[in-house]
Design a protein around this motif. Structure first.
Motif, PDB file in Angstrom:
ATOM      1  N   CYS A 117     -17.082  20.848  94.271  1.00 49.63           N
ATOM      2  CA  CYS A 117     -16.400  19.583  94.545  1.00 49.63           C
ATOM      3  C   CYS A 117     -16.051  18.805  93.282  1.00 49.63           C
ATOM      4  N   ASN A 146      -7.146   9.504  99.092  1.00 49.61           N
ATOM      5  CA  ASN A 146      -6.617   8.978 100.345  1.00 49.61           C
ATOM      6  C   ASN A 146      -7.728   8.120 100.942  1.00 49.61           C
ATOM      7  N   ASP A 177      -0.293   9.803  94.045  1.00 52.56           N
ATOM      8  CA  ASP A 177      -0.691  10.932  94.894  1.00 52.56           C
ATOM      9  C   ASP A 177       0.554  11.737  95.246  1.00 52.56           C
ATOM     10  N   ASN A 195     -14.704  17.813 105.493  1.00 55.75           N
ATOM     11  CA  ASN A 195     -14.640  19.199 105.077  1.00 55.75           C
ATOM     12  C   ASN A 195     -14.557  20.024 106.369  1.00 55.75           C
ATOM     13  N   ASP A 221     -20.994  14.033 103.129  1.00 57.52           N
ATOM     14  CA  ASP A 221     -20.485  14.051 101.761  1.00 57.52           C
ATOM     15  C   ASP A 221     -19.286  13.109 101.708  1.00 57.52           C
ATOM     16  N   ARG A 273      -8.044  13.699 108.217  1.00 61.53           N
ATOM     17  CA  ARG A 273      -8.788  12.438 108.291  1.00 61.53           C
ATOM     18  C   ARG A 273      -9.996  12.496 109.221  1.00 61.53           C
ATOM     19  N   ASP A 299      -1.311  14.463  86.225  1.00 67.57           N
ATOM     20  CA  ASP A 299      -1.846  13.107  86.033  1.00 67.57           C
ATOM     21  C   ASP A 299      -2.105  12.761  84.568  1.00 67.57           C
ATOM     22  N   PRO A 342      -8.233  16.942 102.741  1.00 66.78           N
ATOM     23  CA  PRO A 342      -8.888  16.919 104.055  1.00 66.78           C
ATOM     24  C   PRO A 342      -8.064  16.226 105.121  1.00 66.78           C
ATOM     25  N   PHE A 389     -11.870  15.091 110.127  1.00 67.13           N
ATOM     26  CA  PHE A 389     -12.919  16.072 109.833  1.00 67.13           C
ATOM     27  C   PHE A 389     -13.584  15.657 108.533  1.00 67.13           C
ATOM     28  N   GLY A 404      -1.312  17.994  89.552  1.00 66.64           N
ATOM     29  CA  GLY A 404      -1.791  18.453  88.248  1.00 66.64           C
ATOM     30  C   GLY A 404      -1.032  17.884  87.064  1.00 66.64           C
ATOM     31  N   ASN A 406     -10.294   9.224  92.286  1.00 68.87           N
ATOM     32  CA  ASN A 406     -11.144  10.046  93.151  1.00 68.87           C
ATOM     33  C   ASN A 406     -10.927  11.517  92.884  1.00 68.87           C
ATOM     34  N   TYR A 407     -11.723  12.325  93.573  1.00 62.60           N
ATOM     35  CA  TYR A 407     -11.815  13.721  93.176  1.00 62.60           C
ATOM     36  C   TYR A 407     -10.549  14.530  93.441  1.00 62.60           C
ATOM     37  N   GLY A 408      -9.624  13.987  94.233  1.00 63.85           N
ATOM     38  CA  GLY A 408      -8.371  14.697  94.477  1.00 63.85           C
ATOM     39  C   GLY A 408      -7.648  15.041  93.184  1.00 63.85           C
ATOM     40  N   ALA A 433      -8.711   7.640 104.627  1.00 63.95           N
ATOM     41  CA  ALA A 433      -9.349   8.788 105.275  1.00 63.95           C
ATOM     42  C   ALA A 433     -10.737   9.058 104.709  1.00 63.95           C
ATOM     43  N   SER A 434     -10.882   8.956 103.383  1.00 58.38           N
ATOM     44  CA  SER A 434     -12.096   9.527 102.796  1.00 58.38           C
ATOM     45  C   SER A 434     -12.980   8.499 102.086  1.00 58.38           C
TER      46      SER A 434
HETATM   47  N1  LIG Z   1     -12.312  11.981 106.400  1.00 61.39           N
HETATM   48  C1  LIG Z   1     -12.809  12.663 105.383  1.00 61.39           C
HETATM   49  N2  LIG Z   1     -13.463  12.017 104.395  1.00 61.39           N
HETATM   50  C2  LIG Z   1     -13.973  12.720 103.358  1.00 61.39           C
HETATM   51  C3  LIG Z   1     -13.864  14.117 103.286  1.00 61.39           C
HETATM   52  C4  LIG Z   1     -13.191  14.775 104.353  1.00 61.39           C
HETATM   53  O1  LIG Z   1     -13.077  16.010 104.378  1.00 61.39           O
HETATM   54  N3  LIG Z   1     -12.683  14.019 105.376  1.00 61.39           N
HETATM   55  N4  LIG Z   1     -14.395  14.806 102.238  1.00 61.39           N
HETATM   56  C5  LIG Z   1     -15.395  14.149 101.431  1.00 61.39           C
HETATM   57  C6  LIG Z   1     -15.535  14.836 100.143  1.00 61.39           C
HETATM   58  S1  LIG Z   1     -16.447  16.270 100.088  1.00 61.39           S
HETATM   59  C7  LIG Z   1     -14.987  14.394  99.038  1.00 61.39           C
HETATM   60  S2  LIG Z   1     -15.215  15.251  97.590  1.00 61.39           S
HETATM   61  C8  LIG Z   1     -14.230  13.161  99.034  1.00 61.39           C
HETATM   62  C9  LIG Z   1     -12.917  13.409  98.426  1.00 61.39           C
HETATM   63  O2  LIG Z   1     -12.365  12.187  98.215  1.00 61.39           O
HETATM   64  P1  LIG Z   1     -10.998  12.090  97.479  1.00 61.39           P
HETATM   65  O3  LIG Z   1     -11.056  12.773  96.196  1.00 61.39           O
HETATM   66  O4  LIG Z   1     -10.587  10.703  97.564  1.00 61.39           O
HETATM   67  O5  LIG Z   1     -10.224  13.049  98.373  1.00 61.39           O
HETATM   68  P2  LIG Z   1      -9.067  12.769  99.322  1.00 61.39           P
HETATM   69  O6  LIG Z   1      -9.103  11.522 100.052  1.00 61.39           O
HETATM   70  O7  LIG Z   1      -8.933  14.048 100.003  1.00 61.39           O
HETATM   71  O8  LIG Z   1      -7.941  12.547  98.289  1.00 61.39           O
HETATM   72  C10 LIG Z   1      -7.410  13.519  97.734  1.00 61.39           C
HETATM   73  C11 LIG Z   1      -5.999  12.977  97.533  1.00 61.39           C
HETATM   74  O9  LIG Z   1      -5.615  13.500  96.301  1.00 61.39           O
HETATM   75  C12 LIG Z   1      -4.280  13.920  96.423  1.00 61.39           C
HETATM   76  N5  LIG Z   1      -4.000  14.888  95.383  1.00 61.39           N
HETATM   77  C13 LIG Z   1      -3.956  16.232  95.455  1.00 61.39           C
HETATM   78  N6  LIG Z   1      -3.632  16.740  94.256  1.00 61.39           N
HETATM   79  C14 LIG Z   1      -3.468  15.697  93.410  1.00 61.39           C
HETATM   80  C15 LIG Z   1      -3.111  15.580  92.035  1.00 61.39           C
HETATM   81  O10 LIG Z   1      -2.916  16.570  91.318  1.00 61.39           O
HETATM   82  N7  LIG Z   1      -3.029  14.331  91.512  1.00 61.39           N
HETATM   83  C16 LIG Z   1      -3.230  13.218  92.263  1.00 61.39           C
HETATM   84  N8  LIG Z   1      -3.103  12.042  91.686  1.00 61.39           N
HETATM   85  N9  LIG Z   1      -3.562  13.303  93.559  1.00 61.39           N
HETATM   86  C17 LIG Z   1      -3.700  14.527  94.119  1.00 61.39           C
HETATM   87  C18 LIG Z   1      -4.203  14.445  97.837  1.00 61.39           C
HETATM   88  O11 LIG Z   1      -2.867  14.446  98.283  1.00 61.39           O
HETATM   89  C19 LIG Z   1      -5.072  13.482  98.605  1.00 61.39           C
HETATM   90  O12 LIG Z   1      -4.358  12.451  99.215  1.00 61.39           O
HETATM   91  O13 LIG Z   1     -13.977  12.663 100.318  1.00 61.39           O
HETATM   92  C20 LIG Z   1     -15.050  12.703 101.187  1.00 61.39           C
HETATM   93  N10 LIG Z   1     -14.630  12.043 102.386  1.00 61.39           N
END
Ligand SMILES: Nc1nc2c(c(=O)[nH]1)N[C@H]1C(S)=C(S)[C@@H](COP(=O)(O)OP(=O)(O)OC[C@H]3O[C@@H](n4cnc5c(=O)[nH]c(N)nc54)[C@H](O)[C@@H]3O)O[C@H]1N2
Ligand SMILES: Nc1nc2c(c(=O)[nH]1)N[C@H]1C(S)=C(S)[C@@H](COP(=O)(O)OP(=O)(O)OC[C@H]3O[C@@H](n4cnc5c(=O)[nH]c(N)nc54)[C@H](O)[C@@H]3O)O[C@H]1N2
Ligand code: SF4
Ligand SMILES: [Mo]
Length: 700
Positions: free
Chosen positions: A152, A187, A213, A589, A26, A585, A234, A583, A587, A232, A307-309, A190-191
């Motif tokens: 998600c 991030n 972020d 999930n 994912d 970096r 944004d 997450p 792992f 929260g 992104n979904y964060g 990482a993701s």
């Molecule tokens: N290495 C790695 N890669 C992954 C995943 C993983 O677990 N590990 N998970 C996968 C999955 S399921 C998904 S859905 C995607 C997720 O992908 P992204 O949505 O890009 O998730 P993250 O990289 O975790 O980024 C979330 C970022 O949002 C920030 N954040 C938290 N709250 C807020 C907020 O209110 N506003 C803003 N602007 N930022 C906020 C966090 O600090 C974090 O740095 O990544 C995927 N890729």
């Protein structure tokens, strides 16, 4: 508990061959894989250099995929529980006995009311065959409860649908030509690693990168600018950007006039958000907001990698609607390197009716259960509103005991003695500990599958590289076998995994090309909305959504404060800190937590806390801390660090509970409250307190 990892060694003399595949995880990047096989074992997995988005590079996690597949702790046979639920004690049984028992138990429940059976699955694999084909056919035919798969992305997904018309956006490759990139709630290093490589390319050509972020992430470190807003907030920031675009007239009036809906009303709302007001809500300097508005208003092409964060909080849907409105105001969509990308998944012409066969429901309309509230729902009694009590769970492609919010309730529900739980898994996860029957699942190297993506626009085919390890069976095979046992004789239950791959896109994607190269690109315009053409009811970018207004919701994007908001001047009360749990970096999930080499890089479960919050609590780096709120209590190590902003702590996820210091993980604290749109989870909308923990004793 220590899980050794086995070096993957095979005599060098064995003949080797290579197989093309796709990364199942994912992750937006959906990489093309090449697996080297020697003597029936996968010895190496690398990125396919011929696939442009992959560019021959994999992340650290999946370069270790052979280690994961041949891990000594793979589940190799079906198992039946012998100990109490949660103990994780099992005895091996044969496939016949396992399938027989499952068919009998499910059959008996279905004879009363099949809705008492709940499938629970998510994106352990993103593959269309092992994730959403034969399983759906089986549960549709059975008439089981439907699962709302919300854990998600649904807040952002629904927000995009009501703004742009779907999960659609920029083609990722053109970010390399952007002059300004806002990396918003992601991030990427990482993701979304392969996007980050494109952003680096843009930067070498002079682009500016801005990270928005709350956490000073690895990505924030490497950007030109970082706006560490409170979680929260944004939408407030986006509305202030609009305010400045209006005040300085950095608007594309022609684009607004021809391709948007509801500008006069949105304009009025944005004028209520001067940068001073947003600065107070977001906890940012006024000048930083003004500078961002100037950059965004005066640079073309400007792109947003959302992104979904950003959408894991009470107002996550509105936040995405506000941000997704920005590119239409400046006309950024006119350029192929301008606009926005949250998810590209809506571009893929998947034939879900053929794969999932909802027609097998006939006239039945089973109830829907939201996967986010599984904790509460497992504990609910039968009622006219809820329907029957949940009597059986079939879990696959997910590890809910670790990943679902408010684990104290999730664990209590899974521990119910009267619940019959089947888990299809590759490993002995926290969820497996609560199973009655465990079925060993194949990994991506052992089965067929076909994939779309949510970070690029190519279809990928995955062929098995090696035979199933032990007695493992693919998910699709298990549901095919169960269908036979239940006497389901519709011809669709005989389709093979390869046939399911062919059905996923029908003729919309050329099979020959997939079979030869392992991937095929969708044919799409370079700039999706250069000349409008939004697939909304009005055909315009809908700042105002009549569909939302008709549901009694705000038709315009607005700032919806967190359920558990922390104000910029600090919060009082028993739980004064905001906690986010992005997450770790290395792992994915909760996947890979049991791969020793990756776990060694992450070390241990961590809570990042700013020096200003750590000092008054007497907390030093490395100390064991107790993080708690009214829902639960979680122990982990403190990392005193400016990666956390004052008032916000970062509990990096998602560890297996049983590998944490006191058998808990960060979801002990998160809540089951939902988002404003899409019924999504609010993992990053969570207030807590932190204290130094006693290093011995049971801990509260
Ligand atoms: N290495 C790695 N890669 C992954 C995943 C993983 O677990 N590990 N998970 C996968 C999955 S399921 C998904 S859905 C995607 C997720 O992908 P992204 O949505 O890009 O998730 P993250 O990289 O975790 O980024 C979330 C970022 O949002 C920030 N954040 C938290 N709250 C807020 C907020 O209110 N506003 C803003 N602007 N930022 C906020 C966090 O600090 C974090 O740095 O990544 C995927 N890729
Ligand atoms: N606190 C907090 N909680 C979160 C998040 C967060 O950021 N913070 N992120 C949330 C997000 S974005 C998501 S997407 C969810 C993810 O939650 P899940 O979708 O549950 O993801 P994983 O934890 O990776 O668990 C997937 C499981 O599927 C198994 N699996 C993989 N392939 C197969 C297969 O082919 N067959 C079978 N039978 N099993 C397979 C893997 O071994 C793994 O145990 O977690 C959510 N939980
Ligand atoms: S997890 Fe993401 S980056 Fe890593 S190999 Fe899979 S698709 Fe590529
Ligand atoms: Mo996710």
């Amino acid at each position: 508990m220590s899980l050794p990892s086995e070096p993957v060694s095979t005599p060098v003399s064995a003949p080797s061959h290579e197989q093309l595949g796709a990364c199942p995880h994912d992750c937006p990047d959906t990489c093309a894989l090449i697996t080297t096989v020697q003597g029936g074992r996968a010895v190496k997995v690398r990125g396919n250099p011929a696939h442009r988005p992959t560019d021959g590079v994999l992340c650290t996690k999946v370069s270790r995929y052979a280690e994961r597949t041949h891990h000594p702790e793979r589940l190799l046979t079906p198992l039946r529980r012998v100990g109490a639920k949660g103990q994780g004690r099992f005895e091996p049984i044969g496939w016949d006995a396992a399938l027989h028992e499952i068919a009998q138990r499910l059959g008996a429940i279905a004879a009363r009311d099949a809705q008492a059976i709940l499938p629970y699955s998510y994106a352990g694999t993103m593959g269309l065959v092992q994730g959403e084909s034969m399983d759906r056919r089986f549960f549709h035919r059975l008439g089981a409860s439907l699962l709302e798969r919300t854990i998600c992305a649904t807040a952002g997904g629904e927000a995009l649908t009501h703004t742009l018309g779907g999960k659609l956006g920029m083609r990722v490759e053109f970010f390399a030509e952007s002059r300004l990139i806002l990396i918003w709630g992601s991030n990427s290093i990482a993701s979304n690693l392969h996007f980050w490589r494109l952003a680096q390319q843009a930067r070498r050509q002079g682009a500016r990168l801005v990270c928005i972020d709350p956490r000073k992430s690895e990505t924030a470190d490497k950007c030109d600018e970082h706006l560490p807003l409170l979680p929260g907030t944004d939408a407030a920031l986006a509305l202030a950007l609009m305010h400045e675009l209006i005040r300085h007239d950095w608007l594309d009036h022609d684009y607004i006039e021809r391709h948007t809906l509801g500008w006069p009303a949105l304009r009025e709302r944005a004028l209520q958000w001067p940068p001073e007001r947003a600065a107070a809500v977001c906890g940012l300097p006024v000048a930083q907001i003004e500078a961002l508005a100037r950059a965004y208003g005066t640079t073309q092409p400007a792109a947003i990698r959302l992104n979904y964060g950003v959408q894991r909080c009470g107002g996550g849907g509105n936040a995405v609607r506000a941000i997704a409105s920005l590119p239409a105001l400046t006309g950024a969509w006119r350029h192929r390197a301008g606009g926005l990308l949250l998810s590209s998944s809506g571009h893929f012409p998947v034939d879900r009716a053929a794969l999932q066969r909802p027609d097998l429901l006939g006239a039945r309309r089973p109830r829907t259960v939201n996967m986010v509230t599984i904790g509460d729902d497992l504990l609910r009694q039968a009622s006219p509103q809820f329907g029957p009590r949940i009597e059986a769970l079939v879990v696959y492609n997910s590890n809910p005991v670790a990943v679902a919010p408010e684990s104290p309730k999730v664990v209590q529900g899974f521990a119910r003695e009267d619940l019959f739980t089947v888990v299809l898994e590759q490993f002995h996860t926290d969820t497996v500990d609560y199973a009655d029957i465990v079925l060993p699942a194949t990994t991506q190297l052992e089965h067929w599958d076909i994939h779309g993506a949510y970070g690029h626009t190519d279809v990928l085919l995955n062929r098995p590289a090696i035979p199933p390890v032990g007695q493992a069976r693919s998910n699709a095979q298990v549901f095919r076998d169960l269908a036979v046992r239940m006497g389901f004789d519709e011809p669709c239950f005989a389709d093979s995994d390869e046939q399911l791959c062919r059905q996923a896109y029908g003729r919309a994607v050329p099979w020959d090309e997939l079979a030869t190269h392992g991937f095929a690109s969708l044919r799409l315009p370079e700039a999706p909305f250069a000349d409008g053409g939004f697939p909304t009811p009005s055909g315009r970018c809908e700042f105002f959504s009549q569909r939302l207004a008709a549901r009694g919701l705000d038709g315009l994007p607005g700032h919806v404060p967190n359920h558990e908001a922390v104000p910029a001047q600090g919060a009082a009360g028993p739980y004064p800190l905001a906690m986010i749990s992005p997450p770790a970096r290395h792992f994915l999930n909760s996947s890979f937590v049991n791969v020793q080499s990756l776990r060694s890089i992450e070390g241990q479960p961590l809570l990042e806390i700013h020096p200003h919050d750590a000092a008054p609590r007497g907390i030093a780096s490395g100390a064991l801390v107790r993080v708690f709120n009214g829902r639960g209590s979680y122990h982990c190590a403190a990392q005193v660090s400016e990666r956390a902003r004052p008032g916000v702590v970062n509990g990096l996820g998602i560890w297996w509970r049983k590998l944490g210091p006191r058998g808990t993980n960060v979801n002990e604290l998160t809540s089951q409250q939902l988002t404003d749109l899409g019924h999504g989870p609010t993992f990053y909308d969570c207030r807590v307190q932190v204290e130094a923990a006693a290093t011995a004793g049971p801990g509260g």
